[in-house]
Design an enzyme around this catalytic site. Sequence first.
Site, PDB file in Angstrom:
ATOM      1  N   ASN A   7      40.718-115.885 -51.991  1.00 15.88           N
ATOM      2  CA  ASN A   7      39.480-116.609 -51.728  1.00 15.88           C
ATOM      3  C   ASN A   7      39.490-117.794 -52.690  1.00 15.88           C
ATOM      4  OD1 ASN A   7      36.895-117.534 -51.430  1.00 15.88           O
ATOM      5  ND2 ASN A   7      35.898-115.571 -51.832  1.00 15.88           N
ATOM      6  N   ARG A  90      40.457-116.304 -47.015  1.00 18.71           N
ATOM      7  CA  ARG A  90      39.082-116.520 -46.571  1.00 18.71           C
ATOM      8  C   ARG A  90      38.936-118.016 -46.287  1.00 18.71           C
ATOM      9  NH1 ARG A  90      33.567-117.113 -49.953  1.00 18.71           N
ATOM     10  NH2 ARG A  90      32.206-117.164 -48.155  1.00 18.71           N
ATOM     11  N   HIS A 179      28.867-115.913 -44.348  1.00 21.92           N
ATOM     12  CA  HIS A 179      28.942-114.524 -44.869  1.00 21.92           C
ATOM     13  C   HIS A 179      29.380-113.558 -43.772  1.00 21.92           C
ATOM     14  CE1 HIS A 179      25.542-115.734 -47.883  1.00 21.92           C
ATOM     15  NE2 HIS A 179      26.727-115.926 -48.437  1.00 21.92           N
ATOM     16  N   ARG A 238      19.623-122.447 -53.906  1.00 22.05           N
ATOM     17  CA  ARG A 238      19.353-123.166 -52.645  1.00 22.05           C
ATOM     18  C   ARG A 238      17.963-122.815 -52.130  1.00 22.05           C
ATOM     19  NH1 ARG A 238      24.729-121.257 -49.646  1.00 22.05           N
ATOM     20  NH2 ARG A 238      25.275-120.272 -51.614  1.00 22.05           N
ATOM     21  N   GLU A 381      34.221-107.767 -49.047  1.00 19.59           N
ATOM     22  CA  GLU A 381      34.767-108.807 -48.172  1.00 19.59           C
ATOM     23  C   GLU A 381      36.288-108.812 -48.190  1.00 19.59           C
ATOM     24  OE1 GLU A 381      31.716-111.301 -50.093  1.00 19.59           O
ATOM     25  OE2 GLU A 381      31.831-112.496 -48.271  1.00 19.59           O
TER      26      GLU A 381
END
Length: 393
Positions: A7, A90, A179, A238, A381
């Site tokens: 990743n 990823r 996600h 965010r 993940e």
Amino acid sequence: MKILVLNAGSSSIKYQLIQIPDNKVICQGLVERIGEEKGMIHYQTERHRINQESIIPDHTTGLNMVADFILDSQIGMLKSADEIEAVGHRVVHGGSYFVQTTLITEKVKKVIKDLFSLAPLHNPPNLAGIEVAEKVFPKAKQVAVFDTAFHQTIPEVAHRYAIPNHFYEKDHIRLYGFHGTSHQYVAKKAIEFLAKANTKIISIHLGNGCSMTAIQDGKSIDHSLGFGPMNGLIMGTRSGDIDQSVVLYLQRHLGYTPEEISTILQKKSGMLGLTGSNDLRDIEAASAKGNKMAQLALAMNAYRIKKYIGSYAAIMNGLDALIFTAGIGENSDVIRQLVCTDLDFLGISLDPDKNLVRSKSIRSIESTTSKVKILVIPTNEELEIAEQVFAAL
Ligand code: AMP
């Protein structure tokens, strides 16, 4: 099969070497602060844990250092790099082009590059990671797993915005979702746990980035992040949902440039903007001491999640299970409690004692009267990527 999962971020590479199908993590770690004055490499196996400061000028150097650790005669886990049969990458944005895990070719790399404008912070380092891995592990198959792929089943009624059609047709402006590997992984685990394939699930991923997905019969049918990863829930830094006219006001009346507005909304807003910290542990501690802004921020955070639960229960016309996952979802009993309070009209009722149990395993925390299962499922993940690479090959 040994699969290396990568990743790659702008200044970091997270990695895990996984033995599939027995799902054993052989080693894992992180290369961070690539390109800065002092970089850092972390390497961990069952028996060794190493954190080494080093100058890491670029991603190639970083990944070569990872390979050196893995092949080291004392602390390494492999005799030859050729034992790694595949590298799973990823990749955040696959646009509308990639609906599944994809073997990487020159053409695939070109499409990932064409998508830079849609994910300027993520796709460039993801592609850099691929190009570096091709050099460092030339014998391994390189495979891309896209965050957006799981959401390709979201129907047009949910993925289109009500703006002139040409923006959709020519400019591909639509909801893509993110996600995906996390939501897919926890939904799969929930379906196994419930032993029921036809399910209506709401998956709530609460980490530094936060998102929710409505999942019907194992398929994503709506999602809170959109064209970019800014919409929906209040996140660490965010804002999540905001009236578009605020953006225009910031530009036209307060004189901020698009670049500055992007920084404000993505890096300075959310829990950080409200409380001065983006770490939920700090905010919970401040709230417990009576800090009013911390209390308000937690309440706002949970309120936003509740609104999405209501809307997703409505679009699915029912609900079997809620899933809480990622750093906050798995660990914050405070947020879970705030979210699940006064939702009994939807059949959601939390057991306060079960909610306090800490565990690394999947667990259900609803009360005996709850019609809806409330599941806490640790996300993984990297394992999902490795399993998808294995299945694809
Ligand atoms: P992630 O992006 O999944 O690593 O999640 C990061 C977020 O999880 C941060 O906001 C952390 O504050 C939060 N987090 C991690 N552990 C806990 C905990 N024990 N209680 C509350 N929040 C936590």
